[in-house]
Every structure is written in structure tokens, then in C-alpha cells.
Design an enzyme around this catalytic site. Structure first.
Site, PDB file in Angstrom:
ATOM      1  NE  ARG A 170      -3.637  -0.240   2.422  1.00 53.38           N
ATOM      2  CZ  ARG A 170      -4.106  -0.851   3.511  1.00 53.38           C
ATOM      3  NH1 ARG A 170      -3.834  -0.354   4.715  1.00 53.38           N
ATOM      4  NH2 ARG A 170      -4.831  -1.938   3.407  1.00 53.38           N
ATOM      5  NE  ARG A 185      -3.100   1.401   9.540  1.00 54.17           N
ATOM      6  CZ  ARG A 185      -3.633   0.195   9.392  1.00 54.17           C
ATOM      7  NH1 ARG A 185      -4.512  -0.038   8.437  1.00 54.17           N
ATOM      8  NH2 ARG A 185      -3.308  -0.793  10.204  1.00 54.17           N
ATOM      9  CE  LYS A 235      -7.911  -0.335  11.627  1.00 53.96           C
ATOM     10  NZ  LYS A 235      -8.299  -1.224  10.530  1.00 53.96           N
ATOM     11  CE  LYS A 251      -7.981   2.848   8.859  1.00 52.21           C
ATOM     12  NZ  LYS A 251      -9.029   2.030   8.208  1.00 52.21           N
ATOM     13  CB  CYS A 276     -13.143  -4.510   1.388  1.00 58.72           C
ATOM     14  SG  CYS A 276     -13.862  -6.116   1.815  1.00 58.72           S
ATOM     15  CB  CYS A 290      -8.462 -10.018   2.325  1.00 64.72           C
ATOM     16  SG  CYS A 290      -8.607  -9.440   4.029  1.00 64.72           S
ATOM     17  CB  CYS A 294     -13.897  -9.735   7.529  1.00 69.34           C
ATOM     18  SG  CYS A 294     -12.815  -8.300   7.638  1.00 69.34           S
ATOM     19  CB  CYS A 311     -11.538  -2.279   4.486  1.00 62.61           C
ATOM     20  SG  CYS A 311     -10.293  -3.098   5.505  1.00 62.61           S
TER      21      CYS A 311
END
Length: 1444
Positions: free
Chosen positions: A941, A1010, A1075, A1077, A1296, A1302, A1341, A1345
């Protein structure tokens, strides 16, 4: 032209590096003459390396591994080719062509065949020319080695390819392939003559590696045929077709006459041999197939191609199969029809195990005569030893000694004493030689010879040659001196010997009495070959009171012994490699060899089957343990069994399979405790000694095997904790996954504890499915193999995961099914089934605390007091702090070519570098069935704040996708690029290419801030420039400061002798708990879904249209765990207003409060949203303002009205033009009718503005000057990227990636959502809603995302084909949705949406969006806060879902 000249010419013209082995003097290489002639007339000149006779060509070839194509030329000779054996495993993965000129016997060259992926044989000079070209193309394209064997004696006229066309041919694109990368069958293999021509069919698909290799060969052959304009055949048939007898020849034989009832087939492609090709070549009328191979000196009973053909025929469908017989041939130049008829008579009158002969008398075949007293099964290995060591071989307990020294001569004690005496005598010889060298009167000639002998005394060939010369001088008068006399007396010890003791598996029953212990402990340079002849199917029929010892394990625990486990009918080349390494090792060597005979006359197929079953099941693993490699810093253990490579860690962990020696390996790798350099080596040695001591002291302890099946790692942690507690109680405990053990091994266990979670709809996790299938198959056959096994099962699940009554049986289904199945197979349950439920007060621990004590009670260790603390479980926090600021062992992992993966701990660290390890889940089960590791690859990414790139950068990203990835790339919901399918060896170059584009991947993932996202707003050019700069400043300010990224990927070293220590002023050595964001939105556009981010900045514009500052939001986040009500999505709260200048520091302080207060004990509750709810919003805000030193200003008014993109053309305030393209789910690719990747590449070549990604995964071609407008419009029209006729539903959708890459995906997403929309948009169109925007999102899932929890309609994957359905999200991202149905499949989705959409079309208010309507109409309750997300889920009133 001769075949050698033809091959030499192509090798010279095609190669970057050309290595040629010279023959022994005075002969000269026939290849060299052609090389010199070609070099005079051609511009292309490869690096030419000429090796003297006996030089190690393998090491020279490996030094040039980076070349695009390497060629090696030599005449077939055992000494030359045997030197390649130790390097074959590495050579096979290089773009290498081995051109071997064969005179009259393929035996020496065939030792290489089984290890190399491609093997071609050329009988004529024209074939040699064409195959040389094909082999070069194949090796260069596939990056794999090709063995090209050709008849050195062939000469004929041929049309050569022009020299200046060879290199362009090698560099041209491959012939057409289908989407999966294989040829489309338009030009395939003709089933009647094997030609690669223009009217054939591709071979039928075989679900095997052989098929994949064949398709690679076929593709290269197609390209070569098109270039040469003449056919290339995998086999050639001549004679009548419908005959009862088929003679299949391998080698230079060509019978140009007809024999009634006989057809001939000449094989040219010797590897891969695809079964369907062989079956197509053999006519249905055939009753007998004779496989004639040019192998006069083949050293084992059955020849290799015969074994392949026999296996193919035996495994073919049909009730009647032809008889397959083996034969060899010598000189066939004078063979006539009558000789073929005699061969047929010989075949009809001989047993199937008798080898047929043609072209010479059987007694003169060149095959070594069998010693009278050697059993037939041992004779195969004796021949191998003779082949490798020839006259230098000495078998110390040879049966030949019985006649002169009695039966005692064959005992190991006698042999060891004999070898010790010889080694002592040689030591005396060395001393005498050194004394003689010190004598000044010795002649210069003898002095020179003796000096050379001291240097080369261990080289068999050189020491023999020097010995003859030294003895000749000594006999000529040089032995008059005392030292000379001693040398002459000991002259028989001048040549080096390969000393071997050979024994049977009877030695394995009493290691002490057999003398094997003494040989191992002696530290003498002696080689021991132990033959195990117990068939796999009879392994349990032995006397249970006589325990067979694991000789390999016993020998390895001494630490200084070479050990190998081999099987000649599984891997012939591995046997030769092991024998050669054993002889080279300076110390004791033990080679345990498998040759499963029930009787000496056992047919070939039986031996082959027994060997295959034993190796495939892990009963007889093939491996080599070489302690000398550890001194070189290399891994001493090499596993050669293909069938269990993917289970290496688990295999080494098993007590019965070498675990005591290397148990430290997985622990050290995952715990990251001082695991570099000498520290690691010392730790391994200490751990090995400790493990051996534990083995000796735990013999009488009750054994406990703990098996787990776990996808997410939770059940694995419980199982490992159980095993640790068992060890602390004194039990002999092992733990591994269910799939690491076979049913045969399971039935040998005494106590087994199973811990399993569930996957999908009650299915077993991935690493438990193979054993479950074996248990189910045994139960279906009515077998009860587990009568002596005592067991208990602990299952882990979530009772709320399947809330509907009809789905309730899925709860803990795997554990329940396993419990019942084991009992059906005869196992005795000693503790009742334990069930752990995520919904209990302590989660699964509630049930576990009741189950575990019962297990200890049954094992009699419940009263044991534990005085040693349990080791703390390794978490991400441990990995981060031990990683030396994100270094870990990533560098070492990248260099490890034995696997396509990185260590588990390193895969956590590479996320900080923007890299996720993945595998192709579409073929995961298939690869597991093949016994190989998953098809590992990596996702990369890019960090690109604001999602803006230049046309040049776009072109570079496009190129990276083609060169390093899967050919496509994705625009992500974080407004950046994402590449999939990057294999490990491409990782570093891909990262470097990204950095050359002035972009990077640092902090694109991981527990850091991120990629910062920004509203695309193409029409507001000036404002966009301001917020874009602000986003870049924030991103740069919050970047990690570690230099690990630049060291690992960009080869930039630290200054000052690498003595500087990294410091993370913002993150510290633990980094963030999870994470982080950040998004920047410009009202009224909320295309970034600002409230879904940990931190948000809402741009506030003053009355002059200038950026005045930002409203600050905090606490948003999407991730949820199915059924876990402690997890929930949350929208951010507005904290206040700040100026542009203050924004960067506010971002820092909010992140620091999260760093210091986030939940590091539970990653599922570690995001900022949970920190704010735990602290309270006002307390959190006060803590931020305390760090700032001032209070935030009151928030200013703002309005959002949408979170979807504005598609089509717009003109900015600066007069430049912008076009927003619809890229479905962000996938940049070329597909039928939609060549968008090509279109954007062509636009980037002429575009003078930039590209902007959107967080809805679409693309804005921005800042187009008026003079370029028409040109770009034409390209958009040409490639149909201007088409915006999609429905409002499709334009508002997002998904996603999910399957196949994934690792977290539970269901399809990107590949399925467009299909679902096809069906839902028909409902919309039928109700007049074609152009109405309804925000629909899907994820595979619950991690969120694609931000599904703020969509108006969302589907979150639970299992394949099954989703949770959510309704009621706000159209501009201002409100969370809620679960409407816990479990739905496609028919239920359509049945729910059809009346609901019709209701919406009929009764909506003006301007009312779908998410607002379903709340007003009573379908779903509104979500008032994140913590209340679970409340009133399942629908309202009459729309409420019934639950169990």
C-alpha cells in the site's frame, strides 16, 4: 552440422552467462570450437567461463544467479555431473539451461532428471537446435532450470535461425494466454503425434504441479514454433496406430523399419511427463508397453521413465490396462526386425520384474554383477555407492570378507575397528610424509609430489594420481631413508578412500548392542548406511515389545554427526546428494535409507507405492542434517520431502519427528529474543541440549498431545497455553495443529486434547480440515482405528453468531462433530466435551475453567503444585518493542529462499512498512492437498497523502503493477494505490521502484498514523490546494522516524559506523495501541466519511472564501467483531475549532493521548473510539487541551449533504477541467470491453495536470488545460471510460478486496457486489429509481475497510455466501446503520429488498434518502451512538427477526 555445434551456437547467442566444462586432458571441448567461430561474427557476446575438468560447476553457476539466462555445456560424465548434485535444489530455481551431450548412455545425465522441472531429449541435430532455442526461452520466461540432453553423435543438414534474431525472439512477449496465465488451447499439443503445431488441442488439465509445468512448456513451445515455422514434438510415433504392442524409446534409438503388430514412440519431453499425454500416445488396442531406455549403467532395479509410465498406466481409468515392462538398450545400429521379434519373445516369457535387453548380451550390459552374499534390495544402494565413489569405495563390513576372515567380519564392531586401524595408519603415513619433506636430501620431484599430496590427500582422484607417481619414485630408489621406508610401507593408504559400514534396520532395535552407538560416538570419519526394508503397510505388524529407535534423531542429538534420511524410489538425486555430502563430511555420517520390500521379488509398483505412501504421510521424511553448515552461518537442516514442506515447523515440533533437536526454532522466531547472529546460534545449541535432557527425563511422564484447529489464532493460543501448563505439571507434552498429524500417527497416541474454533457455517478452520476429512473417511468405511486413544475436546464459538433458530446448530459445530466422530472411531472420551462461548461473562474462559481441571485429574496431575510462572503470551506489543524500531528479522526473511513467506512476527512489522503478507485463498486447499505451502504473496500500500499523483507517477505505478504485481492495481478507500500478488523476491525492488516515483509505503499500515485523506472537490481548486498541503504537513509530522525502512528496502545505512540509535519522539518503542486514521473534509462534501476516522478536520471557509481553520472531530472507527458486543462502530464527536496553523499540533496531541491511554491489553478494544468512551469525551478533550496548553475554540457551523462522488465533467474556478471516472470498486484493470488500465495509461502519457483518488475508490482526472481537453475526451470515448450511464445504486457502491487475497475475509466482496447490484438495480429500475443514489457497501469481514457501518444498505461477510444485512445509515455519513438481519444469503437479500425498495418508491418524502426512510417506516431503529449500536438490532415491530 553436428548437434554439438548447433547447441553450442544457440547457447552462445541466447545466454548472458555461458559456462563450459572442459573434458580431461589432452582432449579438448567440442563446444569451444563453435564458441570461437560464433564470436567472430556476432555482436552479442556472453560472459564465457571455461572450467577445467573436475571443477565445481554448480558453485560457478550460482554466482551468476542474477543473469537473465545462464547456459551450461558439457559432455556427460559421472564426475562432472555428480558435482552438480549438491547444488541442484538451488540451480532448479534459476533461469538456467544445462546442455548435456550424451554419447551412448543416459545413466549419468539421468541422475539430474528428478530434481529439475524441465527435461528435453534431442535425437537429431535439428531437434537439438530447436530444443536448445526452446529451452532458452523456457528458462528465461519461467525462471526455472531446463535440462537439455542431446545425442552427441548426430549430424544432419538443418536450417539454422539467423544469429541476429535470437535475442529479439527471447525478449518477445509470450503467446496468448487465458486469464489464469495459461495457453488458451488454440495452438496446443496434437494428440496423435505430440506436435506443437497449429491444429492441435491443449493437454487436458491435470490438478498437479506437473500440469502447470507442462502448460509453461507448451507456452514456450508455441512461441518457438511460430518463430521457427516447424513443429516441435513432445513425442514422435511411427508405425501402425492400432497395434497390440507399443515400444516407447528414450534415447538415440530410431527403428526405421516396420514390425507387424508393433508401433514405436520416441519421447522428447522427459519432464514434466503429463499422464494424459502418455495415455493419448498409447492406442486402446495396446496390451503390452515396453519402455526401452538407453541406460546400460543404470544402478537401480527399475528405470525412471518406466516407473513414470507404469504409474500412469496403473492409475488410468478403464478395466483393461496394458502390461508395462522395462528394458534397456545399448548399440542398436545393427538391430533388425528379427531382434525386435526376439525382444517380444523375451518380454512374453519373462516375469514383469525382469529387465529386458536389446542391442547387447545381458551379461555384457555394463551392469555391476551382484555380490553373492548381498540381498537383492541392498544391491540397489551398493550400485549407487559404486557409481559415486568407484574404485575409491571401501565397504568395511563387505560380505566378501567372510571367505577370508569369517562371519565376524560383517559386524559393525569389526568394521569400526578396521576403519580405526586404517585411519591411524594414514595418520602415521602423514607423519612420515612430513618427516620426509623435512629431509633436505629428498629429490625436488618427490618433494613436489609429497607437498601436493599433503594438500590433496582427501581428494579421491588427485590422491590416487599422486599415489602412483610417489610409489614409482620410491621404488626407484627414493625409499632408502627411514622416513621414505615408512611411507613406502604405508603406500596402500596414500589414495583417499570413502569408507562405509552397511547395516540393516535390525540395528535400530538396540543401538548400544549393535555397535552403532560406538561408531557415532567415536568421532571417526566413517560413513554408516542403514537400510530400512519395513513396508509402510506393515509398519504396525512388528513385535510391540521390541521398540524400534529413531536412528536419525539419536544421531542428531550428538550434534556433530551428519544425518540423512533417503528413499531411492522417492528421490534418486536426493540419495546421491546425501551420499556425496556424507562422504565429504569430516566426522561420522549416518544415512538411513528406505527400501520397502515384502520379498526380494516384489514388483516395481509395490515398492513405488510403499515408498510414496511412507514419504507422503510423513512416516519416512526425506531430510539432510549437516552440522558443518552451521559454522558457515547456514541452516543445518534441509527437508527434502515435497509432501510436507508446508508443515515444516509442525513436523519439527513432533517428538517422533526430530522435535527435541529443533524445538527452539519456532519459539525463537516468534518471540524475537536475541535472534540474530551468534546469539541465535548459541541459543539454539543451548535449547537443543535442554530439549534432549527433557527427552531423557520425561520418558516415564504421561504423554499428552494437544491438537488445535484455529484460523484467527485464538484457539491456537489456548492450546499452547494448555500444553505449557501440562509441561509445568511434569507431562511429556507436544502441541501442533490438527493437520500436522495423520490418522495413522494419531492412533499411536495415548492422551489427546483437541481445541478447535469454527469457521464459516460451523466448518473446521483451515489447519484442521485435512485430519477431519481423514477421520470422516475412516468412519464412512466403518473402521475403528482409535481404540487405544483417550481424548477430550474443547470447542470455541459464539452462540450469538448464528441467532436464528434454524441456524443455532452452527454454534460450536466443529467441536461437537469432532467429539462425536472420535467416539465413533473407537476413541475413549475421558473428559466430557467442553464449550467456550464468546457471550459468557469471561468469554470462552468461562467454559474453559470448568474443562481444564478435569483433564489434569484424569492425567493424575491435578494435585501438582506449580512453582514456575507460566510464560507471558507473546503479543503485538512484545513484537514491537523487541523489533529494534521495526527491523525485526525482515532482512533475514527476505533472503530466505526456502519459503515464499516471512516469519509471523515479521509480518506484524511489515505492516508498518506498508506491506501485508497474504496468500491465494482460491487455491489454498489445493496446495495443501499437494503438500506445499500456500501461494504466498504480498500486498503493498502506497502512502500518498491527499490521494494526488502526477501523470509520471501514474505511469510508474502502472508499470510496477505489471512487473511486480498481478497486473492490476486498486484505488483504496484510503485514497491511495494498493498492489496485490507481489511475491517475496519482488518486494524490495517494488518498494524501490515506488520510492523512485517519489512516493513511499512507510506508515501506510500498522499501529501508526496512516494515509491522510482529503476531499477531492475538483471544482474548488484553490481550497483543495490549501487542504491538500495541510494534509501533507500533518502526514509528514506524524511519520515514524525509524531509519529501518530506508535500511531494509532502500539499502541506506546509518552513519557513524551504524552506531546511531533510532529514536521515536512521538511514538516511542511501543508505537500506538492500534491504527490511527485522519481525514480532511470540505463541506458540503463528506466524500471522505470524516466521522468514520479517529481524527477529522472539517474545513471552515471565511466570508472571503479563504480557509479559516478546521472543526476538529475525534473518536470515529469502523471495526467490529461478529457477536462481540464489547466491539462496535463509532462516529467521531466534534471537539471544537482550530486554526490551520494549530491543526498539526492538535493532531499530534490527540494521537499522544491515545498512545498513553489506549488499551494495549486487548487489540479489539484498542482504537481511539474505545479510549474516548472509557475516559469520557470531556475528560479526553481536557487531556488534549492540557497537552496543547490552550483550549479549543467553539465549533463553527457547517453542513454536509452527501458522501458520494460527483461524476462527470466540471470546470474549476481557475478555468481548468476535471473528469471524475467511475472505477467499480477501485480496480484498475483491462477486461473485455473495459480497457480502463490502458486508457488511463494513454491519458497519463499526454496529461499535463494530475490524478486524484477518492475514498469511494474512484478517480478524478484533474487540472486539464483547455488545449488538451478534446484529446483526453477522445481517449475516454475510445476506451468507454466516459460512460456514466450506470444506475445511481452502482455509482454509490463500494466493496473491499476480500477473496482471494485478504487473509481476514469470511465471504466474497469485490468479486460479488457487482453481481448482486446487477440484480438489485433491476428492482430499482422496475420501481422508477434507476437514477436515485442509494449508498450500498459490502465487506468480506467485520473490520470495515469499505466503511459499511455508515452505508444506507450494507452487507458484512460472515461465511461464504452469507452476510449480515445492515440498514439505516446516513446519506452523508452522519449516522450509523444497524444490523437488520444477522444472517442472509442472496435469495433472502433479494426477497427483503424487493418489497422494501417498492415501499420506498411509493411512500418516500421529497428529498428523503433510503437510510432515513427505513427508519421512518419502522424497518429499523436509529443508532444514536456507537455504544448503542447493538441495541434494538434485528428490525422493529413486524419487521423484527426471530432469534434463537
Amino acid at each position: 552440422m553436428s548437434s554439438i555445434s548447433a547447441v553450442a551456437r544457440i547457447a552462445y547467442l541466447a545466454s548472458d552467462v555461458l559456462v563450459n566444462s572442459q573434458p580431461p586432458r589432452p582432449s579438448s571441448s567440442t563446444f569451444t570450437t563453435t564458441f570461437e567461430a560464433v564470436s567472430w561474427h556476432n555482436v552479442h557476446k556472453p560472459t564465457l567461463i571455461s572450467l577445467p575438468s573436475g571443477a565445481d560447476a554448480g558453485s560457478v553457476l550460482l554466482r551468476h544467479r542474477n543473469a537473465s539466462l545462464i547456459s551450461y555445456t558439457t559432455a556427460a560424465h559421472s564426475q562432472v555431473l555428480n558435482r552438480l548434485l549438491p547444488h541442484l535444489s538451488e540451480l532448479s530455481a534459476l533461469p538456467l539451461v544445462l546442455h548435456i551431450a550424451v554419447e551412448d548412455d543416459l545413466s549419468d545425465a539421468f541422475t539430474l532428471r528428478s530434481t529439475l522441472p524441465f527435461v528435453l531429449y534431442s535425437r537429431t541435430a535439428e531437434q537439438a537446435h530447436d530444443h536448445a532455442l526452446l529451452a532458452s526461452r523456457l528458462a528465461r520466461d519461467e525462471k526455472k532450470a531446463v535440462l537439455h540432453l542431446f545425442n552427441a553423435a548426430s549430424e544432419d543438414a538443418l536450417r539454422e535461425v539467423d544469429a541476429d534474431k535470437v535475442q529479439p525472439f527471447l525478449l518477445t512477449d509470450r503467446k496468448s494466454r487465458s486469464q489464469n496465465g495459461y495457453t488458451n488451447g488454440a495452438n496446443g499439443v496434437n494428440k496423435t503425434d505430440g506436435a506443437i503445431g497449429v491444429n492441435g488441442d491443449s493437454a487436458e488439465t491435470e490438478s498437479s504441479t506437473q500440469s502447470a509445468l507442462y502448460k509453461a512448456y507448451e507456452t514456450a513451445a508455441l512461441t518457438t514454433v511460430a518463430f521457427l515455422r516447424r513443429p516441435i514434438r513432445t513425442y514422435t510415433r511411427y508405425g501402425p496406430f492400432d497395434t497390440p504392442t507399443v515400444i516407447l524409446t528414450v534415447g538415440s534409438a530410431h527403428f526405421d523399419f516396420e514390425v507387424e503388430g508393433v508401433s514405436f514412440i520416441e519421447l522428447s519431453l522427459l519432464n514434466p511427463i503429463v499422464p494424459q499425454q502418455i495415455l493419448n500416445a498409447i492406442p486402446p488396442s495396446a496390451t503390452r508397453v515396453i519402455v526401452l531406455e538407453q541406460l546400460s549403467r543404470w544402478q537401480t532395479k527399475w528405470t525412471p521413465i518406466y516407473l513414470d509410465v507404469l504409474s500412469i498406466v496403473q492409475n488410468s481409468e478403464g478395466d483393461v490396462r496394458p502390461i508395462v515392462q522395462s528394458g534397456v538398450y545399448g548399440d542398436v545400429n545393427s538391430v533388425q526386425v528379427v531382434d525386435i521379434l526376439k525382444l517380444l519373445q523375451q518380454a512374453a516369457s519373462s516375469s514383469l520384474s525382469t529387465r529386458l535387453h536389446l542391442g547387447y548380451d545381458a551379461d555384457a550390459s555394463g551392469v555391476i554383477s551382484s555380490p553373492a552374499h548381498v540381498p537383492k534390495h541392498e544391491f540397489a544402494y551398493l550400485k549407487l555407492l559404486n557409481q559415486l565413489f568407484g574404485e575409491h569405495l571401501e565397504i568395511a563390513n563387505s560380505p566378501d570378507l567372510v571367505q577370508t576372515q569369517g562371519e565376524l567380519a560383517t559386524s559393525p564392531e569389526f568394521a569400526l575397528g578396521r576403519i580405526r586401524g586404517e585411519l591411524d595408519a594414514r595418520a602415521q603415513l602423514l607423519s612420515a610424509v612430513q618427516d620426509l619433506l623435512r629431509d633436505e636430501k629428498v629429490s625436488p620431484e618427490l618433494h613436489t609430489l609429497l607437498t601436493q599430496w599433503v594438500h590433496d590427500k582427501d581428494d579421491a582422484a588427485k590422491s590416487q594420481q599422486l599415489s602412483d607417481q610417489i610409489v614409482q619414485l620410491l621404488e626407484g630408489g627414493e625409499s632408502a631413508r627411514p622416513a621414505g621406508q615408512r611411507v613406502y610401507q604405508l603406500r596402500s593408504h596414500l589414495p583417499a578412500r570413502s569408507r562405509w559400514i552397511i547395516g540393516s534396520d535390525a540395528w535400530s532395535y538396540d543401538l548400544g548392542a549393535s555397535g552403532l552407538h560406538h561408531a557415532i560416538a567415536s568421532k571417526l570419519n566413517v560413513n554408516i548406511l542403514i537400510l530400512d526394508t519395513t513396508p509402510y503397510t506393515a509398519r504396525n505388524a512388528s513385535d510391540p515389545n521390541r521398540r524400534k529407535q529413531d536412528v536419525g534423531l539419536y544421531a542428531m542429538n550428538h550434534g556433530d554427526v551428519y544425518v540423512a534420511s533417503v528413499a531411492v524410489y522417492s528421490s534418486y538425486s536426493q540419495v546421491l546428494q546425501a551420499l556425496a555430502e556424507a562422504d565429504k563430511f569430516n566426522g561420522p555420517s549416518v544415512v538411513v535409507a528406505y527400501l520397502p520390500y515384502k520379498s526380494e521379488d516384489a514388483p516395481a509398483l509395490d515398492v513405488l507405492k510403499e515408498t510414496k505412501m511412507a514419504v507422503d504421510a510423513g512416516y519416512w521424511p526425506l531430510y539432510r542434517w549437516n552440522p558443518s553448515k552451521e559454522q558457515e552461518g547456514k541452516e543445518p537442516f534441509i527437508l527434502d520431502s515435497d509432501a510436507i514442506k508446508n508443515d515444516l515447523q509442525r513436523f519439527l515440533d513432533r517428538q517422533s519427528h526430530l522435535s527435541q533437536l529443533v524445538r527452539s526454532q519456532p519459539q525463537l522466531a516468534t518471540e524475537l529474543v536475541s535472534n540474530l547472529g551468534d546469539t541465535l546460534k548459541q541459543a539454539r545449541k543451548q535449547k537443543a541440549q535442554q530439549s534432549y535432557a527433557e527427552l531423557l527425563t520425561a520418558i516415564d511422564a504421561p504423554p499428552l498431545l494437544v491438537l488445535y484447529a484455529s484460523d484467527g489464532g485464538k484457539a491456537e493460543k489456548v492450546a499452547k497455553r494448555l500444553a505449557t501448563r501440562g509441561k509445568l505439571r511434569g507431562l511429556s507434552t507436544n502441541v501442533s495443529s490438527m493437520d500436522s498429524i495423520s490418522l495413522d500417527d494419531l492412533q499411536k497416541e495415548e492422551f489427546v486434547a483437541f481445541v478447535t474454533s469454527v469457521a464459516g457455517q460451523g466448518e473446521f478452520p483451515q489447519n484442521g480440515r485435512t485430519l477431519w476429512k481423514a477421520l470422516s473417511a475412516a468412519a464412512a468405511r466403518g473402521e475403528r482405528p482409535l481404540n487405544y486413544v483417550r481424548f477430550s475436546v474443547f470447542g470455541m464459538g459464539d452462540s450469538h453468531y448464528w441467532p436464528r433458530p434454524e441456524d443455532a446448530h452452527y454454534y460450536n459445530k466443529a467441536g461437537k462433530d469432532l467429539n462425536a466422530r472420535l467416539e465413533k472411531l473407537g476413541a475413549q472420551r475421558v473428559v466430557e466435551l467442553g464449550l467456550g462461548d464468546d457471550q459468557d461473562a469471561d468469554g470462552p474462559e468461562t467454559g474453559y475453567k470448568l474443562w481444564e481441571p478435569q483433564l489434569w485429574k484424569v492425567l493424575g496431575v491435578d494435585a501438582v503444585e506449580l512453582h514456575e510462572a507460566e510464560p507471558e503470551p507473546i503479543t503485538n506489543e512484545h513484537i514491537k518493542v523487541a523489533s529494534q524500531y521495526l527491523r525485526g528479522t525482515i532482512v533475514e526473511g527476505l533472503e530466505d529462499q526456502s519459503t515464499g513467506a516471512l516469519a509471523p512476527s515479521d509480518t506484524q512489522l511489515t505492516k508498518f512498512h506498508g506491506i501485508y503478507q497474504q496468500d491465494d485463498r482460491d487455491i489454498r486447499d489445493e496446495r495443501q492437498a499437494q503438500g506445499v505451502e500456500p501461494a504466498f504473496s504480498f500486498m503493498i500500500r502506497v502512502r500518498m497523502p491527499g490521494g494526488v499523483c502526477s501523470p509520471k507517477q501514474w505511469l510508474q505505478m502502472d508499470q510496477i503493477a505489471d512487473e511486480h504485481g498481478c497486473g492490476t492495481f486498486k484505488i483504496t478507500t484510503r485514497q491511495t494505490f494498493q498492489f496485490h500478488g507481489v511475491i517475496k523476491r519482488h518486494l524490495k525492488t517494488a518498494i524501490q521502484d515506488i520510492n523512485r516515483a517519489l512516493l513511499d509505503t512507510l506508515a501506510a499500515c500498522g499501529d501508526v498514523n496512516r494515509n491522510v485523506t482529503v476531499s477531492a472537490i475538483p471544482s474548488l481548486s484553490k481550497l483543495h490546494a490549501q487542504v491538500y498541503k495541510f494534509a501533507g504537513d500533518v502526514s509528514t509530522h506524524l511519520l515514524p522516524r525509524t531509519t529501518a525502512y530506508h535500511e531494509i528496502w532502500l539499502d541506506k545505512k546509518l552513519v557513524a559506523g551504524e552506531a546511531l540509535k533510532d529514536v521515536e519522539p512521538l511514538y516511542g518503542e511501543f508505537y500506538l495501541p492500534r491504527k490511527f486514521k485522519i481525514a480532511v473534509a470540505v463541506p458540503p462534501h463528506n466524500d471522505v466519511d470524516l466521522f468514520a476516522n479517529d481524527l477529522g478536520f472539517i474545513a471552515i471557509v471565511d466570508e472571503k472564501g479563504q480557509l479559516a481553520g478546521f472543526n476538529v472531530t475525534a473518536g470515529g472507527g469502523m471495526g467490529v467483531t461478529h457477536g462481540n458486543k464489547k466491539t462496535y462502530p463509532r462516529l467521531g464527536d466534534v471537539l471544537g475549532f482550530c486554526t490551520v496553523e494549530q491543526g498539526k499540533m492538535i493532531a499530534e496531541k490527540i494521537m499522544l493521548v491515545q498512545r498513553d491511554n489506549g488499551n494495549r491489553a486487548d487489540r479489539k478494544n484498542a482504537r481511539l473510539k474505545y479510549t474516548i468512551d472509557r475516559m469520557g469525551l470531556e475528560n479526553f478533550k481536557a487531556e488534549v487541551e492540557k497537552l496543547l496548553g490552550y483550549k479549543l475554540q467553539p465549533a463553527r457551523p457547517f453542513t454536509f449533504d452527501r458522501n458520494v462522488d460527483d461524476f462527470g465533467w466540471t470546470t474549476g474556478e481557475d478555468g481548468k477541467h476535471h473528469f471524475t471516472c467511475f472505477i467499480e470498486n477501485g480496480r484498475i484493470q483491462d477486461e473485455s470491453g473495459k480497457h480502463f488500465k490502458t486508457c488511463l495509461r494513454e491519458i497519463a502519457k499526454i496529461h499535463k495536470g494530475s490524478f486524484r483518488m477518492t475514498t469511494n475508490q474512484h478517480l478524478v482526472i484533474t487540472d486539464i488545460p483547455t488545449e488538451n481537453l478534446e484529446e483526453i475526451k477522445q481517449l475516454l470515448v475510445e476506451y468507454k471510460l466516459d460512460n456514466l450511464s450506470q444506475t445511481g445504486l452502482r455509482l454509490s457502491s463500494s466493496a473491499c478486496v476480500a477473496f482471494p487475497t485478504c487473509g481476514l475475509a469470511m465471504a466474497e466482496s469485490e468479486r460479488y457486489l457487482p453481481i448482486l447490484i446487477d440484480k438489485v438495480e433491476k428492482i430499482c429500475e422496475k420501481n422508477g429509481l434507476r437514477n436515485d443514489s442509494i449508498v450500498m457497501r459490502m465487506t468480506g469481514c467485520p473490520n470495515g475497510c469499505a466503511r459499511p457501518y455508515i452505508a444506507e444498505v450494507a452487507f458484512v461477510g460472515k461465511a461464504l455466501g452469507t452476510y449480515s444485512m445492515l440498514l439505516g445509515g446516513g446519506y452523508y455519513g452522519q449516522r450509523l446503520n444497524k444490523i437488520y438481519r444477522d444472517t442472509v444469503s442472496e435469495p433472502e437479500i433479494l426477497a427483503i429488498l424487493e418489497p422494501m425498495i417498492k415501499h420506498y418508491a411509493l411512500e418516500r418524502l421529497d428529498g428523503e434518502h433510503f437510510g432515513d426512510f427505513v427508519i421512518r417506516a419502522g424497518y429499523i431503529a436509529p443508532t444514536t451512538s456507537g455504544a448503542a449500536w447493538w441495541d434494538r438490532a434485528g428490525g422493529e415491530g413486524i419487521h423484527r427477526e426471530a432469534t434463537a
